[in-house]
Design a protein around this motif. Structure first.
Motif, PDB file in Angstrom:
ATOM      1  N   GLU A   1       0.814  -1.282  -0.093  1.00  0.00           N
ATOM      2  CA  GLU A   1       0.173  -0.022  -0.011  1.00  0.00           C
ATOM      3  C   GLU A   1       0.910   1.315   0.289  1.00  0.00           C
ATOM      4  N   LYS A   2       2.052   1.100   1.029  1.00  0.00           N
ATOM      5  CA  LYS A   2       2.502   2.333   0.801  1.00  0.00           C
ATOM      6  C   LYS A   2       3.361   2.801  -0.391  1.00  0.00           C
ATOM      7  N   THR A   3       3.931   1.732  -1.067  1.00  0.00           N
ATOM      8  CA  THR A   3       4.562   1.743  -2.487  1.00  0.00           C
ATOM      9  C   THR A   3       3.501   2.516  -3.294  1.00  0.00           C
TER      10      THR A   3
ATOM     11  N   GLU B   1       0.759   4.348  -2.881  1.00  0.00           N
ATOM     12  CA  GLU B   1       0.526   5.536  -2.446  1.00  0.00           C
ATOM     13  C   GLU B   1       1.459   6.548  -3.008  1.00  0.00           C
ATOM     14  N   GLN B   2       2.848   6.272  -2.875  1.00  0.00           N
ATOM     15  CA  GLN B   2       4.080   6.952  -3.424  1.00  0.00           C
ATOM     16  C   GLN B   2       4.074   7.205  -4.534  1.00  0.00           C
TER      17      GLN B   2
ATOM     18  N   SER C   1      -4.328   7.844  -1.659  1.00  0.00           N
ATOM     19  CA  SER C   1      -4.808   6.975  -0.602  1.00  0.00           C
ATOM     20  C   SER C   1      -5.167   5.516  -0.856  1.00  0.00           C
TER      21      SER C   1
END
Length: 847
Positions: free
Chosen positions: A792-794, A796-797, A808
């Protein structure tokens, strides 16, 4: 000398040192202070490794930039020059401790086309000698604000590759700043006094070390030390000498550095020595090493990376230039932390990187020398540099450096050759033509000399001039190189009535100097690009083409070319000059039509040629062009390669930019080596897996990254040259550069250029139907999440970097079909959130 008594430095420096546990200076440091290093005096410190040279540099820089002497007009900036990028990072980490006292530190090691304006606000700048040279060429104004320059490892002026750059750069900095304080740090050398004379500096020449270093030779079942002592150190049945020494060192709680002469030997030794080191590991160390091994595997999906990780798990490691920089950093850090017990390394590790050990073993004291055609002994200075890694202040009671002998005669030879010998004197390598090509052009282009006599006068400030006793040698080589630069339109020369020569750089010469190119590389690139525009897409038989080439203007291909340089071909830029009365056919003298300075008729003629081109240069053709320049280290041709690449050359001959030499010419072998290098780059830009490339070409991940980095730089330079000369190939060059930068096919350029995407994710996104940055901005977020395997973080970035309105991933479920397709494409069974290495995103252009 007590730290509190050091003059010329602010009080906070003394307090900082005392807080670090430093109450008094080492004898060489005290001698440097007594010689005036904190009062602005220049200094050469020739002292052993680990004897406190860096603190001498810190005292000099901090006293200079804080203006402790109360002179408001004195410049307040310091420059620390290092020979290696890895050392730049190491020194930055050391100097950043001063930032809490208001000292701003900056590091610059790449981008040779930049004038580094952002560095103007820094108090201390750390940079490689090549970067400093490029800053001078690009007129970095802040260089005139330097109060102090430190040259670390200054004995490397003796190095044929990098030494001339350091030598000329120091001469230029001292010319810019006549009152510049120069602090040169060196290993113990045989002529430190000559270095001090050259730099108008005081000399501190000492053999003092903070802990005792014992040198010796192991032979039979004993260690023979230089003071005559013999110590039993038995070698077991079937055991090698270095393994016995490692075992003995581990029993005493120490670590070992083993120097060997090749990458293959380093890897093989690490594997063997791991069986010895493993027995000394505690359960906690095993767990921490397993974690480091995982980090190593994450760096690169290659066999080399896996072999290194396996060795590290056993408490062993290898270290050589074929490793990625991240690999080397992980090994060095773990070795300094005493987790890795033994490192087998090529001599590159001895070049200043802070990796001390209890014992150093110089297993191989000969290495292959291509010029000599066989194995040659290492220099005394190199071996002593290796030996200097023995003994860690504060950790070891002593250090031992051991060479290995296989016979009694060799035992005696090693004592005479290395243990009891003094290091050789440092000798300048500036007078070699390859070095002078770059530096003479830059010296004229940057305004340090405007005449032949002024050029020779500037060169009188170099170490070479102070050392040579060969009358007229420098003047002779300078004249040969000037002739080459004039013939190739990089310099213009005007003869005065008194016999003198006025020199000025052409517009092209200024560009080549700013790009930090070897002029011979620039000439090769220009000729290739212009040859393409002259002949690409035109239907003519070989005989007509040969006739056309034989009648056109000619280019000198090497310094010293006389009135009949090597004939090659007519370039597009020369067409405007062909009918001009008085033009000499012996030189490429007029590129005005190509550079945009000629009249409209010339511009129209070039435009007509451009319009006639029915295709643009291919990526392979451009990769081959930059691979045959002196700035690219080509891959070696192995046994059997000649036949394979000769066949490939014939198949793809129409892609080459420039005529291919006959297979009976000596130059043909270099052509094939460039083709092998170009094919590796083509594989990388065609998304071939890194491991497959490494195995196919017999290289390591560091080699791949080095070639890719160099190719990206050279293609960027080629694009600048094409733009300068108004050539139509600039867009094709830009595409090839971007492809090699990101390691992707042409269709992925847009996606791969988004920060955080990289080659593998770009392919997954493309296969999922997201083909451009614009499409990514409006993409189904579940598909994007699936393409990055549920991270998820990847996701989003990436979406944020692409400009998505709502990046998001809250309440977003990864698309299962996209995850399955991504895993299938990578040949991986990685789950959506297992954090496996299957998602390696290393972009070799960013390392």
């Amino acid at each position: 000398m007590d730290v509190a008594a050091v003059p010329g430095v602010p009080e906070w420096v003394k307090e900082y040192l005392q807080g670090e546990g430093i109450e008094s200076l080492y004898p060489p440091q005290a001698a440097a202070v007594e010689a005036g290093v904190t009062r602005g005096n220049s200094l050469v410190a020739s002292v052993p490794t680990a004897s406190g040279k860096t603190l001498v540099a810190q005292l000099a820089m901090l006293s200079a930039i804080t203006d402790a002497q109360g002179n408001p007009d004195r410049p307040k900036k310091a420059l620390y020059i290092v020979p290696l990028r890895a050392l730049a990072s190491e020194k930055r980490a050391e100097f950043e401790a001063f930032e809490e006292y208001g000292i701003d530190v900056g590091v610059s090691t790449g981008n040779y086309e930049s004038e580094g304006g952002w560095l103007a606000s820094k108090d201390i700048v750390v940079a490689t000698s090549e970067k400093v040279d490029s800053l001078v060429r690009n007129d970095a104004e802040w260089l005139s604000d330097l109060a102090c320059v430190v040259a670390d490892e200054v004995h490397l002026v003796d190095d044929g590759e990098r030494g001339p750059t350091l030598e000329v750069t120091l001469a230029k900095l001292r010319r810019i700043n006549p009152d510049l304080q120069t602090v040169a740090l060196s290993a113990t050398v045989g002529n430190a006094d000559e270095l001090a004379t050259w730099l108008d500096a005081e000399l501190v020449d000492s053999d003092w070390r903070p802990i005792e270093l014992q040198k010796g030779v192991h032979y039979g079942q004993a260690l023979h030390l230089e003071d005559g002592e013999q110590r039993e150190l038995p070698v077991g049945s079937g055991e090698k000498q270095e393994a016995a020494i490692v075992r003995d060192t581990l029993a005493d709680g120490g670590s070992t550095l083993v120097f060997v002469n090749s990458r293959r030997n380093a890897e093989a030794a690490a594997k063997r020595l791991g069986t010895t080191a493993r027995d000394a590991l505690t359960p906690e160390e095993q767990q921490r090493l397993a974690s480091i091994a995982d980090e190593i595997r994450d760096v690169s999906d290659t066999e080399t990376s896996e072999d290194l990780a396996t060795a590290v798990e056993a408490g062993s490691a290898f270290h050589h230039a074929g490793l990625a920089s991240e690999h080397r950093s992980l090994v060095e850090d773990a070795f300094r932390d005493r987790l890795i017990k033994v490192v087998s390394a090529t001599p590159t590790l001895a070049a200043g990187v802070n990796t001390p050990a209890r014992r150093v073993v110089v297993r191989d004291w000969r290495r292959f020398d291509g010029e000599a055609g066989g194995m040659q002994p290492l220099s005394v200075l190199e071996v002593h540099q290796m030996c200097g890694r023995a003994g860690r202040p504060g950790l070891d009671p002593y250090g031992e450096a051991v060479l290995l002998a296989n016979s009694h005669d060799e035992l005696d030879e090693l004592f005479e050759r290395y243990v009891w010998a003094d290091p050789e004197p440092v000798r300048s390598k500036l007078a070699a033509e390859p070095a002078l090509r770059m530096h003479l052009l830059a010296t004229v282009a940057s305004g340090f000399a405007r005449s032949r006599s002024g050029l020779l006068d500037f060169l009188e400030r170099t170490l070479y001039a102070s050392q040579t006793n060969e009358s007229g040698r420098l003047e002779q080589v300078v004249e040969q190189v000037l002739e080459y630069l004039v013939v190739n339109d990089f310099l213009e020369r005007e003869y005065r009535d008194d016999g003198g020569q006025e020199l000025s750089a052409t517009s092209l010469g200024h560009t080549v100097s700013r790009l930090y190119l070897d002029p011979m590389s620039a000439a090769e690139i220009i000729d290739g690009l212009q040859h393409w525009e002259r002949y690409a897409g035109q239907e003519s038989d070989d005989e007509d083409a040969a006739d056309a080439e034989d009648t056109g203007p000619q280019r000198a291909t090497q310094p010293g070319a006389d009135a009949e340089p090597t004939a090659e071909f007519t370039t597009a830029a020369d067409l405007a000059a062909e009918d001009t009365p008085g033009e000499s056919g012996a030189v490429t003298a007029n590129r005005e039509g190509a550079s945009g300075n000629a009249g409209s008729d010339d511009d129209a003629q070039v435009a007509e040629i451009v319009d006639d081109l029915d295709r643009e240069p291919t990526a392979m053709g451009l990769f081959h062009l930059v691979s045959r320049t002196p700035n690219m280290y080509q891959l070696y041709l192995r046994s059997g390669d000649d036949e394979e690449y000769t066949e490939l050359a014939m198949e793809r001959e129409d892609e080459f930019l420039g005529p291919m030499p006959s297979e009976f010419e000596h130059a043909f072998e270099d052509w094939l080596a460039a083709l092998k290098t170009a094919r590796m780059l083509e594989d990388w830009a065609s998304e071939v897996d890194e491991d497959e490339i490494a195995q196919r070409y017999g290289v390591g991940p560091g080699d791949i990254r080095g070639k890719v980095d160099t190719a990206e730089w050279l293609l960027g330079a080629a694009e600048s040259l094409a733009t300068e000369l108004n050539l139509a190939s600039a867009p094709a060059i830009r595409k090839a550069r971007t492809r090699v930068q990101h390691g992707v096919g042409e269709e992925l350029i847009d996606l791969a250029s988004i920060r955080g995407v990289g080659r593998k994710r770009a392919r997954r996104l493309y296969d999922a139907g997201i083909e451009t940055r614009a499409e990514l901005r409006d993409a189904d977020k579940s598909v994007v999440l699936g393409a990055v395997r549920g991270r998820e973080k990847t996701a989003e970035q990436i979406l944020e970097n692409a400009g998505h309105r709502d990046p998001s991933m809250d309440d977003i479920e990864a698309d299962d079909a996209t995850i399955a397709a991504a895993n299938d494409a990578d040949g991986s069974s990685a789950s959506a959130d297992d954090g496996s290495n299957g998602d390696d995103q290393s972009s070799l252009g960013d390392f």
